[in-house]
Design a protein around this motif. Structure first.
Motif, short mmCIF file in Angstrom:
data_model
loop_
_atom_site.label_atom_id
_atom_site.label_comp_id
_atom_site.label_asym_id
_atom_site.label_seq_id
_atom_site.Cartn_x
_atom_site.Cartn_y
_atom_site.Cartn_z
N LYS A 160 0.83 -1.21 0.00
CA LYS A 160 0.00 0.00 0.00
C LYS A 160 0.86 1.26 0.00
CE LYS A 160 -3.85 -2.14 2.43
NZ LYS A 160 -4.58 -2.22 3.70
N HIS A 161 1.92 1.25 0.80
CA HIS A 161 2.82 2.40 0.89
C HIS A 161 3.48 2.68 -0.46
CE1 HIS A 161 5.88 5.06 2.61
NE2 HIS A 161 6.75 4.39 1.87
N VAL A 162 3.98 1.63 -1.10
CA VAL A 162 4.63 1.79 -2.41
C VAL A 162 3.61 2.29 -3.43
CG1 VAL A 162 5.68 0.51 -4.33
CG2 VAL A 162 6.52 0.19 -2.00
N GLY A 163 2.42 1.74 -3.41
CA GLY A 163 1.38 2.19 -4.33
C GLY A 163 1.06 3.67 -4.17
N SER A 164 0.98 4.11 -2.92
CA SER A 164 0.66 5.52 -2.69
C SER A 164 1.80 6.45 -3.09
CB SER A 164 0.29 5.76 -1.22
OG SER A 164 1.41 5.67 -0.38
N ARG A 165 3.03 5.97 -3.01
CA ARG A 165 4.20 6.79 -3.36
C ARG A 165 4.50 6.80 -4.86
NH1 ARG A 165 3.31 7.77 1.26
NH2 ARG A 165 4.79 8.20 2.90
N THR A 166 4.13 5.72 -5.54
CA THR A 166 4.49 5.59 -6.96
C THR A 166 3.31 5.73 -7.91
OG1 THR A 166 4.19 3.19 -6.90
CG2 THR A 166 6.41 4.02 -6.41
N GLY A 167 2.09 5.61 -7.38
CA GLY A 167 0.92 5.64 -8.24
C GLY A 167 0.59 4.30 -8.87
N LEU A 168 1.29 3.25 -8.46
CA LEU A 168 1.04 1.91 -9.00
C LEU A 168 -0.17 1.29 -8.31
CD1 LEU A 168 4.68 0.50 -8.97
CD2 LEU A 168 3.40 1.29 -10.96
N THR A 169 -0.83 0.39 -9.03
CA THR A 169 -1.90 -0.38 -8.40
C THR A 169 -1.27 -1.33 -7.38
OG1 THR A 169 -1.74 -2.21 -9.97
CG2 THR A 169 -3.24 -0.38 -10.56
N GLN A 170 -2.10 -1.87 -6.50
CA GLN A 170 -1.55 -2.81 -5.52
C GLN A 170 -0.97 -4.04 -6.18
OE1 GLN A 170 -3.83 -3.68 -2.03
NE2 GLN A 170 -4.21 -1.51 -1.60
N ALA A 171 -1.59 -4.52 -7.24
CA ALA A 171 -1.08 -5.70 -7.94
C ALA A 171 0.30 -5.41 -8.54
CB ALA A 171 -2.05 -6.14 -9.03
N LYS A 172 0.44 -4.24 -9.18
CA LYS A 172 1.74 -3.89 -9.76
C LYS A 172 2.77 -3.62 -8.68
CE LYS A 172 0.91 -2.34 -14.42
NZ LYS A 172 1.09 -1.29 -15.41
N SER A 173 2.36 -3.00 -7.58
CA SER A 173 3.28 -2.74 -6.47
C SER A 173 3.80 -4.06 -5.91
CB SER A 173 2.59 -1.96 -5.35
OG SER A 173 2.25 -0.67 -5.76
N ARG A 174 2.91 -5.01 -5.71
CA ARG A 174 3.29 -6.33 -5.17
C ARG A 174 4.28 -7.02 -6.12
NH1 ARG A 174 -1.40 -7.96 -4.82
NH2 ARG A 174 -1.77 -7.31 -2.68
N ALA A 175 3.97 -7.00 -7.40
CA ALA A 175 4.85 -7.64 -8.38
C ALA A 175 6.20 -6.93 -8.46
CB ALA A 175 4.18 -7.66 -9.75
N ALA A 176 6.20 -5.60 -8.45
CA ALA A 176 7.45 -4.83 -8.51
C ALA A 176 8.31 -5.10 -7.29
CB ALA A 176 7.15 -3.35 -8.64
N LEU A 177 7.70 -5.15 -6.13
CA LEU A 177 8.45 -5.46 -4.91
C LEU A 177 9.08 -6.84 -5.00
CD1 LEU A 177 6.04 -3.93 -2.27
CD2 LEU A 177 8.40 -3.22 -2.69
N GLY A 178 8.33 -7.80 -5.50
CA GLY A 178 8.87 -9.15 -5.66
C GLY A 178 10.08 -9.17 -6.58
N ILE A 179 10.01 -8.42 -7.67
CA ILE A 179 11.13 -8.36 -8.62
C ILE A 179 12.36 -7.75 -7.95
CG2 ILE A 179 11.95 -7.19 -10.71
CD1 ILE A 179 9.02 -7.50 -11.79
N VAL A 180 12.17 -6.64 -7.26
CA VAL A 180 13.30 -5.97 -6.60
C VAL A 180 13.87 -6.85 -5.49
CG1 VAL A 180 13.96 -3.99 -5.17
CG2 VAL A 180 12.52 -3.65 -7.19
N PHE A 181 13.00 -7.45 -4.67
CA PHE A 181 13.47 -8.30 -3.58
C PHE A 181 14.21 -9.53 -4.11
CE2 PHE A 181 9.87 -6.85 -0.52
CZ PHE A 181 10.44 -5.60 -0.46
N ASN A 182 13.73 -10.08 -5.22
CA ASN A 182 14.40 -11.25 -5.79
C ASN A 182 15.79 -10.88 -6.29
OD1 ASN A 182 14.85 -13.08 -8.47
ND2 ASN A 182 13.96 -14.22 -6.75
N ALA A 183 15.90 -9.73 -6.95
CA ALA A 183 17.22 -9.29 -7.43
C ALA A 183 18.16 -9.07 -6.25
CB ALA A 183 17.08 -8.02 -8.26
#
Length: 146
Positions: free
Chosen positions: A7-30
């Protein structure tokens, strides 16, 4: 919890929750693939972060073997992991502005919520922190609230 970070990332970036969740997963995996000290500390503090990393890794068919992970931590491997992370974020639909807001939003949340310090830019997240002379710099620090 992880959903609060989403939710925090979505509010800061304008991403939907689904995209925020996926983006976080990508960054965390890297970050995990690079054996980032921040990722290790974050996984201990934030329930759901390691699961998001593993899910993203499985969806993106990233390397999971011990030898492959070690190779990804060499200079050439680091370059590959970082460039793949950006490609994956772009393929998810994130633009440069959203990506540039993503990392500071993670950092701010981890600092404010878990007092986890030492992460402010991509170099802190991906791999070990080295200064310009190649000497190991600071480690991720946990600070107690005063």
């Amino acid at each position: 919890m992880f959903k609060d970070l989403v939710k925090h990332v979505g509010s800061r970036t304008g991403l939907t929750q689904a995209k925020s969740r996926a983006a976080l997963g990508i960054v965390f995996n890297a970050a995990e693939r690079q054996a980032s000290p921040f990722a290790g500390a974050m996984f201990k503090k934030l329930p759901g972060a390691r699961t998001a990393s593993a899910k993203a890794g499985a969806e993106l068919n990233t390397c999971t073997g011990e030898i492959a992970r070690l190779i990804e931590q060499t200079p050439g491997g680091r370059k590959y992991v970082v460039s793949k992370m950006f490609r994956d974020l772009h393929e998810l639909g994130l633009g440069h502005e959203e990506i540039s807001q993503l990392l500071p939003s993670i950092s701010g949340y981890m600092s404010d919520t878990y007092n986890l310090q030492g992460f402010g830019h991509l170099g802190d997240l991906i791999g070990t922190n080295f200064d310009v002379y190649g000497e190991e710099a600071r480690d991720v620090q946990e600070t107690s609230a005063a």
